[in-house]
Motif scaffolding. Structure first.
Motif, PDB file in Angstrom:
ATOM      1  N   GLY A 286       0.820  -1.206   0.000  1.00 53.18           N
ATOM      2  CA  GLY A 286       0.000   0.000   0.000  1.00 53.18           C
ATOM      3  C   GLY A 286       0.850   1.250   0.000  1.00 53.18           C
ATOM      4  O   GLY A 286       0.549   2.225  -0.707  1.00 53.18           O
ATOM      5  N   TYR A 287       1.933   1.237   0.752  1.00 54.24           N
ATOM      6  CA  TYR A 287       2.834   2.384   0.830  1.00 54.24           C
ATOM      7  C   TYR A 287       3.512   2.626  -0.513  1.00 54.24           C
ATOM      8  O   TYR A 287       3.535   3.747  -1.032  1.00 54.24           O
ATOM      9  N   SER A 288       4.089   1.565  -1.101  1.00 51.63           N
ATOM     10  CA  SER A 288       4.790   1.713  -2.384  1.00 51.63           C
ATOM     11  C   SER A 288       3.828   2.073  -3.507  1.00 51.63           C
ATOM     12  O   SER A 288       4.178   2.840  -4.413  1.00 51.63           O
ATOM     13  N   THR A 289       2.594   1.542  -3.456  1.00 51.85           N
ATOM     14  CA  THR A 289       1.592   1.903  -4.467  1.00 51.85           C
ATOM     15  C   THR A 289       1.235   3.379  -4.361  1.00 51.85           C
ATOM     16  O   THR A 289       1.020   4.053  -5.373  1.00 51.85           O
ATOM     17  N   THR A 290       1.179   3.904  -3.163  1.00 48.30           N
ATOM     18  CA  THR A 290       0.882   5.319  -2.961  1.00 48.30           C
ATOM     19  C   THR A 290       1.959   6.198  -3.583  1.00 48.30           C
ATOM     20  O   THR A 290       1.661   7.196  -4.247  1.00 48.30           O
ATOM     21  N   VAL A 291       3.228   5.816  -3.391  1.00 50.88           N
ATOM     22  CA  VAL A 291       4.328   6.575  -3.993  1.00 50.88           C
ATOM     23  C   VAL A 291       4.221   6.533  -5.515  1.00 50.88           C
ATOM     24  O   VAL A 291       4.365   7.558  -6.201  1.00 50.88           O
ATOM     25  N   GLY A 292       3.951   5.353  -6.066  1.00 49.10           N
ATOM     26  CA  GLY A 292       3.811   5.230  -7.510  1.00 49.10           C
ATOM     27  C   GLY A 292       2.643   6.030  -8.053  1.00 49.10           C
ATOM     28  O   GLY A 292       2.732   6.631  -9.126  1.00 49.10           O
ATOM     29  N   LEU A 293       1.534   6.059  -7.301  1.00 48.98           N
ATOM     30  CA  LEU A 293       0.361   6.825  -7.731  1.00 48.98           C
ATOM     31  C   LEU A 293       0.653   8.324  -7.723  1.00 48.98           C
ATOM     32  O   LEU A 293       0.267   9.045  -8.659  1.00 48.98           O
ATOM     33  N   LEU A 294       1.323   8.793  -6.683  1.00 44.78           N
ATOM     34  CA  LEU A 294       1.694  10.215  -6.631  1.00 44.78           C
ATOM     35  C   LEU A 294       2.622  10.577  -7.773  1.00 44.78           C
ATOM     36  O   LEU A 294       2.481  11.636  -8.408  1.00 44.78           O
ATOM     37  N   LYS A 295       3.571   9.703  -8.055  1.00 46.06           N
ATOM     38  CA  LYS A 295       4.514   9.946  -9.146  1.00 46.06           C
ATOM     39  C   LYS A 295       3.787  10.035 -10.489  1.00 46.06           C
ATOM     40  O   LYS A 295       4.055  10.935 -11.302  1.00 46.06           O
ATOM     41  N   SER A 296       2.854   9.127 -10.727  1.00 49.03           N
ATOM     42  CA  SER A 296       2.099   9.133 -11.983  1.00 49.03           C
ATOM     43  C   SER A 296       1.206  10.367 -12.095  1.00 49.03           C
ATOM     44  O   SER A 296       1.078  10.947 -13.181  1.00 49.03           O
ATOM     45  N   ALA A 297       0.604  10.776 -10.980  1.00 44.56           N
ATOM     46  CA  ALA A 297      -0.255  11.959 -11.000  1.00 44.56           C
ATOM     47  C   ALA A 297       0.550  13.219 -11.323  1.00 44.56           C
ATOM     48  O   ALA A 297       0.114  14.073 -12.105  1.00 44.56           O
ATOM     49  N   ILE A 298       1.744  13.330 -10.746  1.00 46.55           N
ATOM     50  CA  ILE A 298       2.602  14.495 -11.020  1.00 46.55           C
ATOM     51  C   ILE A 298       3.044  14.490 -12.479  1.00 46.55           C
ATOM     52  O   ILE A 298       3.046  15.524 -13.152  1.00 46.55           O
ATOM     53  N   ASN A 299       3.412  13.310 -12.995  1.00 44.82           N
ATOM     54  CA  ASN A 299       3.804  13.208 -14.403  1.00 44.82           C
ATOM     55  C   ASN A 299       2.661  13.637 -15.323  1.00 44.82           C
ATOM     56  O   ASN A 299       2.886  14.305 -16.340  1.00 44.82           O
ATOM     57  N   CYS A 300       1.448  13.238 -14.981  1.00 49.97           N
ATOM     58  CA  CYS A 300       0.281  13.598 -15.787  1.00 49.97           C
ATOM     59  C   CYS A 300       0.086  15.111 -15.806  1.00 49.97           C
ATOM     60  O   CYS A 300      -0.150  15.711 -16.860  1.00 49.97           O
ATOM     61  N   LEU A 301       0.174  15.742 -14.638  1.00 51.21           N
ATOM     62  CA  LEU A 301       0.033  17.198 -14.565  1.00 51.21           C
ATOM     63  C   LEU A 301       1.130  17.908 -15.346  1.00 51.21           C
ATOM     64  O   LEU A 301       0.873  18.903 -16.043  1.00 51.21           O
ATOM     65  N   LEU A 302       2.363  17.407 -15.248  1.00 55.43           N
ATOM     66  CA  LEU A 302       3.472  18.005 -15.980  1.00 55.43           C
ATOM     67  C   LEU A 302       3.284  17.855 -17.486  1.00 55.43           C
ATOM     68  O   LEU A 302       3.627  18.757 -18.259  1.00 55.43           O
ATOM     69  N   LEU A 303       2.736  16.724 -17.916  1.00 55.56           N
ATOM     70  CA  LEU A 303       2.493  16.502 -19.339  1.00 55.56           C
ATOM     71  C   LEU A 303       1.507  17.526 -19.893  1.00 55.56           C
ATOM     72  O   LEU A 303       1.760  18.164 -20.931  1.00 55.56           O
ATOM     73  N   PHE A 304       0.377  17.706 -19.196  1.00 57.61           N
ATOM     74  CA  PHE A 304      -0.612  18.679 -19.648  1.00 57.61           C
ATOM     75  C   PHE A 304      -0.057  20.101 -19.567  1.00 57.61           C
ATOM     76  O   PHE A 304      -0.325  20.937 -20.432  1.00 57.61           O
ATOM     77  N   GLY A 305       0.717  20.382 -18.518  1.00 60.37           N
ATOM     78  CA  GLY A 305       1.304  21.715 -18.382  1.00 60.37           C
ATOM     79  C   GLY A 305       2.301  22.015 -19.479  1.00 60.37           C
ATOM     80  O   GLY A 305       2.306  23.115 -20.041  1.00 60.37           O
ATOM     81  N   ALA A 306       3.158  21.043 -19.808  1.00 63.05           N
ATOM     82  CA  ALA A 306       4.136  21.240 -20.876  1.00 63.05           C
ATOM     83  C   ALA A 306       3.445  21.423 -22.220  1.00 63.05           C
ATOM     84  O   ALA A 306       3.867  22.252 -23.038  1.00 63.05           O
ATOM     85  N   ASN A 307       2.399  20.660 -22.454  1.00 61.82           N
ATOM     86  CA  ASN A 307       1.649  20.801 -23.704  1.00 61.82           C
ATOM     87  C   ASN A 307       1.024  22.192 -23.813  1.00 61.82           C
ATOM     88  O   ASN A 307       1.041  22.823 -24.883  1.00 61.82           O
ATOM     89  N   PHE A 308       0.500  22.696 -22.701  1.00 62.03           N
ATOM     90  CA  PHE A 308      -0.102  24.030 -22.689  1.00 62.03           C
ATOM     91  C   PHE A 308       0.945  25.107 -22.979  1.00 62.03           C
ATOM     92  O   PHE A 308       0.704  26.020 -23.785  1.00 62.03           O
ATOM     93  N   VAL A 309       2.123  24.997 -22.350  1.00 59.99           N
ATOM     94  CA  VAL A 309       3.179  25.995 -22.545  1.00 59.99           C
ATOM     95  C   VAL A 309       3.681  25.986 -23.986  1.00 59.99           C
ATOM     96  O   VAL A 309       3.879  27.037 -24.598  1.00 59.99           O
ATOM     97  N   VAL A 310       3.896  24.789 -24.539  1.00 58.08           N
ATOM     98  CA  VAL A 310       4.400  24.683 -25.913  1.00 58.08           C
ATOM     99  C   VAL A 310       3.415  25.298 -26.904  1.00 58.08           C
ATOM    100  O   VAL A 310       3.809  25.989 -27.848  1.00 58.08           O
ATOM    101  N   LYS A 311       2.120  25.085 -26.685  1.00 60.78           N
ATOM    102  CA  LYS A 311       1.120  25.604 -27.626  1.00 60.78           C
ATOM    103  C   LYS A 311       0.882  27.101 -27.452  1.00 60.78           C
ATOM    104  O   LYS A 311       0.755  27.831 -28.442  1.00 60.78           O
ATOM    105  N   ARG A 312       0.808  27.562 -26.214  1.00 61.23           N
ATOM    106  CA  ARG A 312       0.467  28.956 -25.966  1.00 61.23           C
ATOM    107  C   ARG A 312       1.671  29.890 -26.004  1.00 61.23           C
ATOM    108  O   ARG A 312       1.556  31.020 -26.489  1.00 61.23           O
TER     109      ARG A 312
END
Length: 320
Positions: A286-312
């Motif tokens: 449960g602990y390691s899954t939580t770390v992996g979930l947080l990591k994936s969520a941050i990556n997802c936010l960074l992906l959308f943010g980078a896409n927004f910056v590149v386009k705008r």
């Protein structure tokens, strides 16, 4: 009333006709669908089916009860992770190494592709491209063994230094030199392979553009600046978005096979932290899954943010 009924019938017929046309297209291009079927099955089996295990982050896992029947823990795993100083340390290391890769490693394949494109002799160009691409096919398990045998205390490098009267250099045991080793070895291994996509973009440029520019008096640098780079910009922007979207990964294969307790202070990233949490420190899945979930969520936010910056900001085409 009759008009409404006729509209409903027409809508159903048109819907059935559209579905029939879709299936006819599938049958027509059946070999293309068969080609992508293994890839689709791979992601379904190894990426989507295991996603139900993410609920471990929200449960107090009990082996006897299983994943679904284990009790919910009211976000206790998240509180444990966010208050763990080891997690914070691994998080900071991941950001440091990943941003270092982004700044140091990301431009190298672009420069390499441009330099290869500027080579006048086609045969020599193919030889260099093969030489630069080959290291990609060496696994980090093998490569780390070679690097360790060369750089460890009794390695080839230190034996040569001692032979000429110099002191031994413990590159694998110092934080700064170890980080430099991470960047340089990854550039050597992956730069040639990563440059292929940029070379493919350059291959799509009409050669007549270079001929016209040469007739107008443009030198090689001016041709690169006016013709080659504008074509590469959009490809580089997309690759940058993907690189930013994976910034929390850090490079597990390389670091796991090269690092040692002496450089944990600087080399321990989230992926190695998750590995130790699950299989060495026994903090629980449960602990390691939580770390992996947080990591994936941050990556997802960074992906959308980078896409927004590149386009705008940079006015380039993004992923969507």
């Amino acid at each position: 009333m009759q008009n409404s009924v006729s509209h409903i019938k027409y809508g159903r017929q048109s819907g059935l006709g559209a579905n029939r046309r879709k299936w006819l297209e599938v049958v027509k291009h059946k070999y293309f669908y068969l080609m992508i079927l293994p890839t689709v099955l791979f992601f379904l089996i190894f990426a989507y089916v295991p996603m139900y295990g993410v609920v471990l982050a929200f449960k107090d896992f009990n082996y006897m009860l299983g994943i679904m029947d284990s009790p919910w823990n009211n976000f206790q795993n998240f509180r444990d992770v966010l208050s763990d100083p080891n997690f914070k340390h691994a998080f900071n290391n991941t950001l440091l190494i990943s941003f270092g890769r982004l700044i140091i490693e990301f431009p190298i394949p672009i420069l390499l592709a441009i330099l290869l494109n500027e080579m006048r002799f086609g045969r020599l160009k193919r030889i260099f491209q093969t030489v630069f691409t080959f290291p990609h096919f060496i696994s980090w398990v093998v490569l780390s063994g070679i690097i360790t045998n060369i750089l460890n205390d009794q390695g080839v490098l230190n034996q040569i230094l001692v032979l000429f009267g110099f002191e031994k250099n413990a590159i694998l045991l110092h934080d700064g030199s170890f980080l430099a080793l991470l960047f340089t070895s990854n550039i050597w291994k992956e730069a040639g392979w990563s440059s292929i996509i940029y070379l493919a973009a350059i291959a799509g440029i009409n050669p007549e553009l270079y001929e016209a520019a040469a007739i107008d008096g443009a030198n090689r640098y001016q041709q690169m600046k006016a013709i080659t780079w504008p074509v590469l910009r959009n490809t580089a922007a997309i690759m940058l978005i993907l690189a930013v979207g994976g910034i929390m990964n850090g490079g597990f294969d390389q670091i796991f096979n090269l690092y040692n307790p002496a450089v944990y202070e600087r080399a321990d990233i989230l992926d190695t932290f998750v590995y130790r949490s699950a299989f060495v420190d026994s903090t629980g899945f449960g602990y390691s899954t939580t770390v992996g979930l947080l990591k994936s969520a941050i990556n997802c936010l960074l992906l959308f943010g980078a896409n927004f910056v590149v386009k705008r900001v940079f006015k380039e085409e993004g992923l969507y």
